[in-house]
Design an enzyme around this catalytic site. Structure first.
Site, PDB file in Angstrom:
ATOM      1  N   ASP A  93       7.710  17.326 -89.175  1.00 12.99           N
ATOM      2  CA  ASP A  93       6.904  17.720 -87.880  1.00 12.99           C
ATOM      3  C   ASP A  93       5.629  18.486 -88.135  1.00 12.99           C
ATOM      4  O   ASP A  93       5.795  18.948 -89.180  1.00 12.99           O
ATOM      5  CB  ASP A  93       8.267  17.420 -86.899  1.00 12.99           C
ATOM      6  CG  ASP A  93       8.850  18.719 -87.596  1.00 12.99           C
ATOM      7  OD1 ASP A  93       9.694  19.677 -86.794  1.00 12.99           O
ATOM      8  OD2 ASP A  93       8.195  19.517 -88.196  1.00 12.99           O
ATOM      9  N   ASP A 268      13.978  10.490 -84.474  1.00 21.65           N
ATOM     10  CA  ASP A 268      15.015  10.987 -85.230  1.00 21.65           C
ATOM     11  C   ASP A 268      15.657  12.002 -83.980  1.00 21.65           C
ATOM     12  O   ASP A 268      14.998  12.283 -83.416  1.00 21.65           O
ATOM     13  CB  ASP A 268      13.566  12.249 -85.716  1.00 21.65           C
ATOM     14  CG  ASP A 268      12.873  13.036 -84.789  1.00 21.65           C
ATOM     15  OD1 ASP A 268      11.904  13.059 -84.490  1.00 21.65           O
ATOM     16  OD2 ASP A 268      13.588  14.459 -84.940  1.00 21.65           O
ATOM     17  N   CYS A 306      33.831   0.155 -90.874  1.00 14.60           N
ATOM     18  CA  CYS A 306      32.391   0.794 -91.919  1.00 14.60           C
ATOM     19  C   CYS A 306      32.821   0.998 -93.887  1.00 14.60           C
ATOM     20  O   CYS A 306      33.266   0.695 -93.972  1.00 14.60           O
ATOM     21  CB  CYS A 306      32.354   2.005 -91.260  1.00 14.60           C
ATOM     22  SG  CYS A 306      31.223   3.687 -91.858  1.00 14.60           S
ATOM     23  N   CYS A 308      31.117   3.034 -95.502  1.00 11.90           N
ATOM     24  CA  CYS A 308      30.953   4.166 -95.774  1.00 11.90           C
ATOM     25  C   CYS A 308      32.174   4.594 -96.879  1.00 11.90           C
ATOM     26  O   CYS A 308      33.381   4.495 -96.559  1.00 11.90           O
ATOM     27  CB  CYS A 308      30.270   5.031 -95.114  1.00 11.90           C
ATOM     28  SG  CYS A 308      31.844   6.387 -94.223  1.00 11.90           S
ATOM     29  N   CYS A 311      35.013   6.023 -94.766  1.00 13.12           N
ATOM     30  CA  CYS A 311      35.544   4.978 -94.517  1.00 13.12           C
ATOM     31  C   CYS A 311      36.812   4.441 -94.954  1.00 13.12           C
ATOM     32  O   CYS A 311      38.047   3.804 -94.877  1.00 13.12           O
ATOM     33  CB  CYS A 311      35.305   4.611 -93.214  1.00 13.12           C
ATOM     34  SG  CYS A 311      34.634   4.807 -92.068  1.00 13.12           S
ATOM     35  N   HIS A 337      29.713   9.435 -92.917  1.00 11.13           N
ATOM     36  CA  HIS A 337      29.321   8.383 -91.751  1.00 11.13           C
ATOM     37  C   HIS A 337      28.579   8.704 -90.426  1.00 11.13           C
ATOM     38  O   HIS A 337      28.780   7.358 -90.362  1.00 11.13           O
ATOM     39  CB  HIS A 337      30.980   8.681 -91.581  1.00 11.13           C
ATOM     40  CG  HIS A 337      31.385   7.604 -90.458  1.00 11.13           C
ATOM     41  ND1 HIS A 337      31.786   6.601 -90.304  1.00 11.13           N
ATOM     42  CD2 HIS A 337      31.418   8.190 -88.716  1.00 11.13           C
ATOM     43  CE1 HIS A 337      31.864   6.108 -89.168  1.00 11.13           C
ATOM     44  NE2 HIS A 337      31.395   6.737 -87.995  1.00 11.13           N
TER      45      HIS A 337
HETATM   46  N1  LIG Z   1      12.310  16.123 -78.218  1.00 11.76           N
HETATM   47  C1  LIG Z   1      11.201  16.584 -79.006  1.00 11.76           C
HETATM   48  C2  LIG Z   1      11.392  16.398 -80.559  1.00 11.76           C
HETATM   49  C3  LIG Z   1      10.351  17.375 -81.598  1.00 11.76           C
HETATM   50  N2  LIG Z   1      11.027  17.210 -82.858  1.00 11.76           N
HETATM   51  C4  LIG Z   1       9.111  18.046 -80.811  1.00 11.76           C
HETATM   52  C5  LIG Z   1       8.107  18.200 -81.906  1.00 11.76           C
HETATM   53  O1  LIG Z   1       8.418  18.493 -82.539  1.00 11.76           O
HETATM   54  N3  LIG Z   1       7.215  18.024 -81.592  1.00 11.76           N
HETATM   55  N4  LIG Z   1       6.748  17.894 -80.185  1.00 11.76           N
HETATM   56  C6  LIG Z   1       7.925  18.006 -78.591  1.00 11.76           C
HETATM   57  O2  LIG Z   1       7.262  17.171 -78.273  1.00 11.76           O
HETATM   58  C7  LIG Z   1       8.869  17.144 -79.707  1.00 11.76           C
HETATM   59  C8  LIG Z   1      10.167  16.982 -78.579  1.00 11.76           C
HETATM   60 ZN   LIG Z   2      32.375   5.327 -92.537  1.00 16.25          ZN
END
Ligand SMILES: Nc1cc(N)c2c(=O)[nH][nH]c(=O)c2c1
Ligand SMILES: [Zn+2]
Length: 374
Positions: A93, A268, A306, A308, A311, A337
Site C-alpha cells: 500500500d 486484503d 482442514c 492445516c 488441525c 489455520h
Molecule cells: N479500508 C481501507 C484500508 C486500506 N488499507 C486503505 C488504503 O491503504 N488506502 N486507502 C484506503 O481508502 C484504504 C481503506
Molecule cells: Zn486448520
C-alpha cells in the site's frame, strides 16, 4: 510468459468473475485474498508456511517498512522479496492509510502529508513522488498511489475537496511511475466517501489517467455493512472490467462473498491474522472462540476438514491451552489455520464461479457466517 500487468478473465457467474493477473513474481488467480505482512512478515509465519497454505500474493505496508528498517536499506539488501525470503507477488500500500490511522500530528497539503512517526516522533513527508520511490525501493509487484482515505462521516464539501487532491496525487504518482519500471504495476484508488456521484467522478478521473488496476478505498472505515454494500454495488461496475478490481481492507467471510458477487477480484484484511492472535478461529462450521471453557477437554480437531498442521496434529484442548497460557505457538498455529481457511474459501469460491454455482456457494457460507453477525 505473459508480461506483468496482463489480466486474463476466466469464466464468470453473474458479476462474479475469475481471472489471472500476471506479475513480475508470478501469476495470481482471482478472486484472491491477500494475507497482510505489515513489517515484512505475516506475523508468526515463515514464507514456507505461506506456500504450504497456497498463499499466492501478500501485502506489505509501506509506512512501516519506510520507518523501519527503511526502504533504502531494503533496496540495498536486494529488495523486499529477498529481504523477507518470499519469492511470490507482493502488493504494497502507499502508506497514506497508516499515516492517517497510526501517526500523529498529520498535516495534509498539496505537496503531500506530513506526519510524526509512531515509533520515535520524527517528522516525515509522504508526497506522491516519495511513496512511489519507496515502493520502487521495496520492489513490490503492485504499488498503490498516495490517497486520502476520507474518514467515515466526512461531509460532502470535505469529501469533494479530498477527492480532488487524491486525484492530483494519483496523477503525480503515475507521472513518477509511467510504467515498465522492473515490471512494477501501479493501481489507482477510488475515493469519494459515501457519495455515489463523487465515487463516479473519482473513478472517471482515474480512468482518464490510466492505471494497471483500480482499488475501492474509503470502505471498511466504520460504516454499516449496508452502507458498504450500497457503495460496493454502485461503484464496482464503474471500474474497468478488463483490469483487476481491489477492495481495500476487506474483509470478513461474508464481506468477501459480497465483494466477489459485485465483481471484486482482490481483497486484503488483517482479520484472519489479527483474530488468530486473539483466539477467534474461522472454520467451515462457523467461528470458534478457542479460549472458551467448553474446549478445555475437547480432544477433537478444530476443523476435521482442514488440511492445516494445527488441525491435523492438535486438539482444541491443546489450542485452548496454548492460547490461555499465552504461548507463542498459539499465534503460529491459529494463524496457520485462519489463513488456510481463507485460502480454501477463496479456492472454493473460484471453483463455484467457474461452475456457475456461486450464489449457492455464497448461501452455504452465509449459513455459517451470517451477514448480520459482527
Ligand atoms: N479500508 C481501507 C484500508 C486500506 N488499507 C486503505 C488504503 O491503504 N488506502 N486507502 C484506503 O481508502 C484504504 C481503506
Ligand atoms: Zn486448520
Amino acid at each position: 510468459m505473459n508480461v506483468p500487468g496482463t489480466f486474463t478473465l476466466g469464466p464468470g457467474d453473474g458479476n462474479a468473475r475469475t481471472g489471472c493477473l500476471t506479475t513480475a513474481h508470478g501469476d495470481v488467480e482471482t478472486p484472491i485474498f491477500m494475507p497482510v505482512g505489515t513489517q515484512g512478515t505475516v506475523k508468526s509465519l515463515c514464507p514456507t508456511d505461506l506456500h504450504d497454505l497456497k498463499a499466492q500474493i501478500i501485502l506489505g505496508n509501506t509506512y512501516h517498512l519506510y520507518l523501519r528498517p527503511g526502504d533504502e536499506l531494503v533496496a540495498k539488501l536486494g529488495g523486499l522479496h529477498r529481504f523477507m525470503g518470499w519469492d511470490g507477488p507482493i502488493l504494497t500500500d502507499s502508506g497514506g492509510f497508516q499515516v492517517f490511522s497510526l501517526s500523529g500530528l498529520r498535516q495534509i497539503a498539496e505537496e503531500g502529508v506530513t506526519f510524526s512517526s509512531h515509533i520515535d516522533g520524527s517528522r516525515h513527508l509522504f508526497s506522491p513522488e516519495k511513496v512511489i520511490a519507496i515502493q520502487q525501493n521495496l520492489g513490490s509487484d503492485i504499488m498503490m498511489v498516495l490517497d486520502e482515505c476520507v474518514p467515515y462521516g466526512a461531509d460532502r464539501a470535505y469529501t469533494e475537496k479530498s477527492l480532488a487532491l487524491t486525484t492530483r496525487w494519483a496523477r503525480r504518482c503515475r507521472q513518477a511511475h509511467p510504467g515498465g519500471h522492473r515490471g512494477q504495476l501501479l493501481f489507482g484508488i477510488v475515493q469519494g466517501g459515501f457519495f455515489k456521484d463523487l465515487r463516479a467522478e473519482s473513478a472517471a478521473q482515474l480512468l482518464e489517467i490510466g492505471f494497471d488496476g483500480y482499488a475501492l478505498g474509503g470502505l471498511s472505515v466504520g460504516e454499516s455493512r449496508e452502507e458498504m454494500y450500497d457503495i460496493l454495488g454502485d461503484a464496482t461496475p464503474l471500474l474497468p472490467a478488463d483490469r483487476p478490481r481491489y477492495l481495500m481492507g476487506v474483509g470478513a467471510p461474508r464481506d468477501l462473498l459480497a465483494g466477489m458477487a459485485a465483481g471484486i477480484d482482490m481483497f486484503d484484511c488483517v482479520l484472519p491474522t489479527r483474530n488468530a492472535r486473539n483466539g477467534t478461529l474461522f472454520t467451515f462450521q462457523g467461528k470458534v472462540n478457542i479460549k472458551r471453557a467448553e474446549y478445555r477437554e475437547d480432544d477433537t480437531p478444530l476443523d476435521p476438514t482442514c488440511p492445516c498442521y494445527a488441525c491435523q496434529t492438535f486438539s482444541k484442548a491443546y489450542l485452548r491451552h496454548l492460547y490461555v497460557a499465552r504461548e507463542l505457538l498459539s499465534y503460529r498455529l491459529n494463524t496457520l489455520h485462519n489463513l488456510t481457511f481463507f485460502s480454501i474459501m477463496m479456492e472454493r469460491a473460484r471453483q463455484a464461479i467457474r461452475d456457475g454455482r456461486f450464489a449457492a456457494f455464497r448461501a452455504e457460507m452465509e449459513a455459517v457466517y451470517p451477514t448480520d453477525e459482527e
